[in-house]
Motif scaffolding. Structure first.
Motif, PDB file in Angstrom:
ATOM      1  N   THR A 106       0.779  -1.404   0.062  1.00  0.00           N
ATOM      2  CA  THR A 106       0.080  -0.110  -0.136  1.00  0.00           C
ATOM      3  C   THR A 106       0.937   1.018  -0.091  1.00  0.00           C
ATOM      4  O   THR A 106       0.832   2.109  -0.940  1.00  0.00           O
ATOM      5  CB  THR A 106      -0.830   0.005   1.352  1.00  0.00           C
ATOM      6  N   LEU A 107       1.719   1.322   1.094  1.00  0.00           N
ATOM      7  CA  LEU A 107       2.783   2.620   1.258  1.00  0.00           C
ATOM      8  C   LEU A 107       3.952   2.129   1.604  1.00  0.00           C
ATOM      9  O   LEU A 107       4.208   1.139   2.083  1.00  0.00           O
ATOM     10  CB  LEU A 107       1.961   3.459   1.988  1.00  0.00           C
ATOM     11  N   THR A 139      -8.152   4.778   1.318  1.00  0.00           N
ATOM     12  CA  THR A 139      -7.983   5.738   0.160  1.00  0.00           C
ATOM     13  C   THR A 139      -7.303   6.766   0.335  1.00  0.00           C
ATOM     14  O   THR A 139      -6.565   7.330  -0.508  1.00  0.00           O
ATOM     15  CB  THR A 139      -9.325   5.618  -0.242  1.00  0.00           C
ATOM     16  N   ILE A 140      -7.817   7.669   1.392  1.00  0.00           N
ATOM     17  CA  ILE A 140      -7.006   8.863   1.492  1.00  0.00           C
ATOM     18  C   ILE A 140      -5.403   8.939   1.492  1.00  0.00           C
ATOM     19  O   ILE A 140      -4.919   9.545   0.905  1.00  0.00           O
ATOM     20  CB  ILE A 140      -7.600   9.865   2.984  1.00  0.00           C
ATOM     21  N   LEU A 141      -4.926   7.964   2.524  1.00  0.00           N
ATOM     22  CA  LEU A 141      -3.777   8.017   2.568  1.00  0.00           C
ATOM     23  C   LEU A 141      -2.944   7.354   1.277  1.00  0.00           C
ATOM     24  O   LEU A 141      -1.564   8.006   1.046  1.00  0.00           O
ATOM     25  CB  LEU A 141      -3.383   6.869   3.635  1.00  0.00           C
ATOM     26  N   SER A 142      -3.643   6.668   0.266  1.00  0.00           N
ATOM     27  CA  SER A 142      -3.096   6.319  -0.945  1.00  0.00           C
ATOM     28  C   SER A 142      -3.019   7.365  -1.798  1.00  0.00           C
ATOM     29  O   SER A 142      -2.116   7.584  -2.546  1.00  0.00           O
ATOM     30  CB  SER A 142      -3.903   5.027  -1.161  1.00  0.00           C
ATOM     31  N   GLU A 143      -4.251   8.006  -1.889  1.00  0.00           N
ATOM     32  CA  GLU A 143      -4.438   9.161  -2.945  1.00  0.00           C
ATOM     33  C   GLU A 143      -3.606  10.403  -2.485  1.00  0.00           C
ATOM     34  O   GLU A 143      -2.946  11.124  -3.675  1.00  0.00           O
ATOM     35  CB  GLU A 143      -5.633   9.618  -2.927  1.00  0.00           C
ATOM     36  N   GLY A 166       4.230   1.103  -3.624  1.00  0.00           N
ATOM     37  CA  GLY A 166       2.825   1.284  -3.531  1.00  0.00           C
ATOM     38  C   GLY A 166       2.386   2.412  -4.376  1.00  0.00           C
ATOM     39  O   GLY A 166       2.809   2.753  -5.300  1.00  0.00           O
ATOM     40  N   TYR A 167       1.539   3.178  -3.503  1.00  0.00           N
ATOM     41  CA  TYR A 167       1.194   4.558  -3.849  1.00  0.00           C
ATOM     42  C   TYR A 167       2.214   5.685  -3.622  1.00  0.00           C
ATOM     43  O   TYR A 167       1.791   6.793  -3.627  1.00  0.00           O
ATOM     44  CB  TYR A 167      -0.154   4.923  -3.369  1.00  0.00           C
TER      45      TYR A 167
END
Length: 584
Positions: free
Chosen positions: A484-485, A544-548, A563-564
């Motif tokens: 993810t991150l 989603t917020i942390l990814s975007e 990841g993102y």
């Protein structure tokens, strides 16, 4: 000597056909080859990105514009340059209009070095379809800007695309020199690993008196402006100039006016905060402006027990900490859990040691590691943490691998809305995500976290901030589908250690808390801040917020190595604040 592919003068520049796919070119500069020139054309307004790395000695790079846009370069203008010292990677990220441009690579002094030049440019029309996969700092998409809300006013349309200038910073200290001529200028600070050296993400308005502008600083109630810069509405600080033009900014630490300096980031009085580069590079000290955590969010940690001696647990751990079973590991010479807990929630602004990321939320610690008497298994611990959180939103930190089971997976599936699991990806330097972090592939409430360096590695070797950690023959951050991150590792944390298992713990600080365990704790703390800013969100929305809003690294958009990207607390809290005010 390698073949000299690049032209050594403007008229012999190597022509590049740049598109949205990253392309890399290798060459060399030295005292006999002082300039490597590349040229390219853009047919439309684009988000341009350049990276220069693979350096053995110091080389720099500049972006040059054909100011008359006639293809003759009879009037040249240096738009941007990157001149970091030593072998550090250089980067340039700019919004460019249609036209002709040069790239110049050159050695610093008598340096001799090979290099790799990576470039790509994404037209704004193409960027629309990839907003979810790009970060707030690099998805600079003015064509999708459609909403601007000054708090307390009605919705009004945004300025036309060609009247908006959006500038993204790096992970270093950046100076943003204001350029007039736009109806709206938007700046992203994006974290600052150089904070401890006294350098700041600086908005330079030194030609403008503070008394001639109207300021609208963002806060967690009614201040600021909600604006969509390409990947959803977010909360920005705002300055309106006397001609009606507007400056919006996020993650900026200092504003330099003609008559005064305004400092915006929060600096707690913990004496070791200056060493906490993990918080500086992720913008935590900017996110603290809006929230330091609250009682609507709980944090659960399943790890080792906390280190304890006759005086209790570490004196720098917060009063909100509750230990469910064991305080310490019966056979360990140090307490892994003490490092994790301190990273997330050490007592802050108390004049002692370090600052935790979350200052106020309830923390519950459960021992699941080491086979100590009274240990819980992962299912028992998870259920106990959920029960202990009550009606609060809950972030569970699992800086561990293994222990997953069908019963644990069912608990994850049954708590999609109110429980977010933040789990270490593993330390085997492999293209696979360790269990249970691998559940991030199929569950919206699970995040798999990898590790990145700051400015140097364990041994003091210079590194590019944000680079994935990988040591030959030692450890490396796992990567692969479902990551993810990434977040920092090898930073200072609370410590409880002893010379052997029979001795009492000595309390102190450890300056190299490493592994994906450390990175996971950083993301847990930041996730709890984001949820504190808007407790109405679901766990999936927090993910989603942390990814975007992450700072994009590696290949443009999502990739399985980063990841993102690197977690960005300031941008994530800004997005949560906008959603809390009712703007999607």
């Amino acid at each position: 000597m390698p073949v000299d592919y690049a032209g050594n003068s403007l008229d012999k520049a190597r022509k590049l056909d740049i598109n949205s796919n990253a392309q890399s070119f290798t060459d060399r500069v030295d005292n006999l080859d002082l300039n490597d020139f590349y040229s390219f054309n853009l047919s439309s307004r684009s988000s341009f990105h350049l990276k220069l790395d693979g350096l053995k000695e110091d080389a720099d790079v500049a972006l040059i514009r054909d100011a008359n846009n006639n293809g003759k370069f009879d009037k040249k203008e240096v738009l941007s340059a990157s001149t970091r010292s030593g072998k550090q990677a250089e980067s340039i990220n700019e919004i460019l209009g249609a036209g002709s441009y040069y790239i110049r690579v050159y050695p610093d002094g008598n340096a001799k070095t090979n290099y790799k030049l990576t470039v790509w440019a994404t037209p704004f029309d193409d960027a629309i379809s990839t907003i979810v996969s790009t970060s707030a700092n690099l998805a600079i998409n003015t064509t999708s800007v459609n909403t601007e809300v000054s708090v307390g006013s009605a919705i009004a349309p945004a300025s036309p695309t060609n009247n908006t200038n959006i500038i993204a910073g790096t992970l270093r200290a950046d100076t943003f020199n204001f350029q007039s001529g736009y109806a709206k200028t938007v700046y992203f600070g994006n974290g600052n690993v150089d904070y401890s050296t006294g350098k700041r993400d600086l908005l330079n308005l030194s030609q403008i008196a503070s008394t001639s502008v109207t300021t609208n600083y963002a806060d967690n109630s009614t201040g600021g402006v909600v604006y969509n810069a390409g990947n959803g509405n977010s909360l920005f600080d705002a300055i309106t100039l006397s001609d009606g033009s507007q400056i919006l900014f996020q993650g900026i630490e200092t504003i330099q006016f003609q008559d005064k300096t305004v400092n915006l980031s929060v600096t707690p009085n913990d004496p070791l905060f200056n060493q906490q580069w993990d918080l500086h590079i992720t913008g935590v000290n900017n996110a603290w402006r809006f929230t330091q955590g609250n009682n609507q969010v709980a944090i659960g940690i399943a790890d080792t027990g906390l280190g304890a001696n006759s005086n209790g647990i570490h004196p720098d751990l917060g009063s909100t900490t509750f230990v469910a079973n064991n305080y310490f590991d019966e056979s360990a010479t140090y307490s892994h859990g003490t490092r994790v807990e301190g990273t997330i929630a050490a007592a802050s602004n108390n004049g002692i040691g370090i600052a935790g990321i979350n200052w106020n939320s309830r923390v519950e610690m459960i021992d699941v590691v080491g086979g100590d008497s009274g240990d819980y298994d992962l299912v028992q611990a998870t259920q106990a943490l959920i029960n202990g959180a009550g009606d609060r939103k809950l972030v569970i930190n699992l800086s561990l691998s293994g222990g997953s089971s069908p019963a644990f997976e069912q608990l994850v599936a049954n708590n999609q809305g109110n429980v977010l699991f933040v789990i270490a990806s593993g330390n085997q330097d492999q293209n696979t995500i360790a269990s249970p972090a691998s559940l991030a592939q199929t569950n919206n409430n699970v995040m798999a976290i990898g590790s990145s360096w700051g400015t140097q590695d364990w041994y003091g070797n210079a590194k590019t901030p944000g680079e994935r950690i990988s040591y030959a023959g030692w450890w490396g951050s796992n990567y692969g589908t479902g990551l993810t991150l990434i977040a920092p590792s090898e930073f200072i944390a609370t410590s409880a250690s002893r010379t052997d298992a029979s001795a009492t713990y000595e309390m102190g600080y450890y300056d190299h808390f490493n592994g994906t365990s450390a990175s996971t704790a950083v993301v847990t703390g930041i996730a709890s801040l984001v949820w504190s800013a808007n407790p109405n969100l679901t766990a999936g929305q927090i993910k989603t917020i942390l990814s975007e809003t992450a700072y994009d690294l590696g290949a443009a958009g999502y990739d399985t190595v980063y990841g993102y990207g690197l977690v960005n607390a300031s941008a994530a809290v800004g997005r949560a604040e906008a959603l809390e005010r009712g703007f999607a």
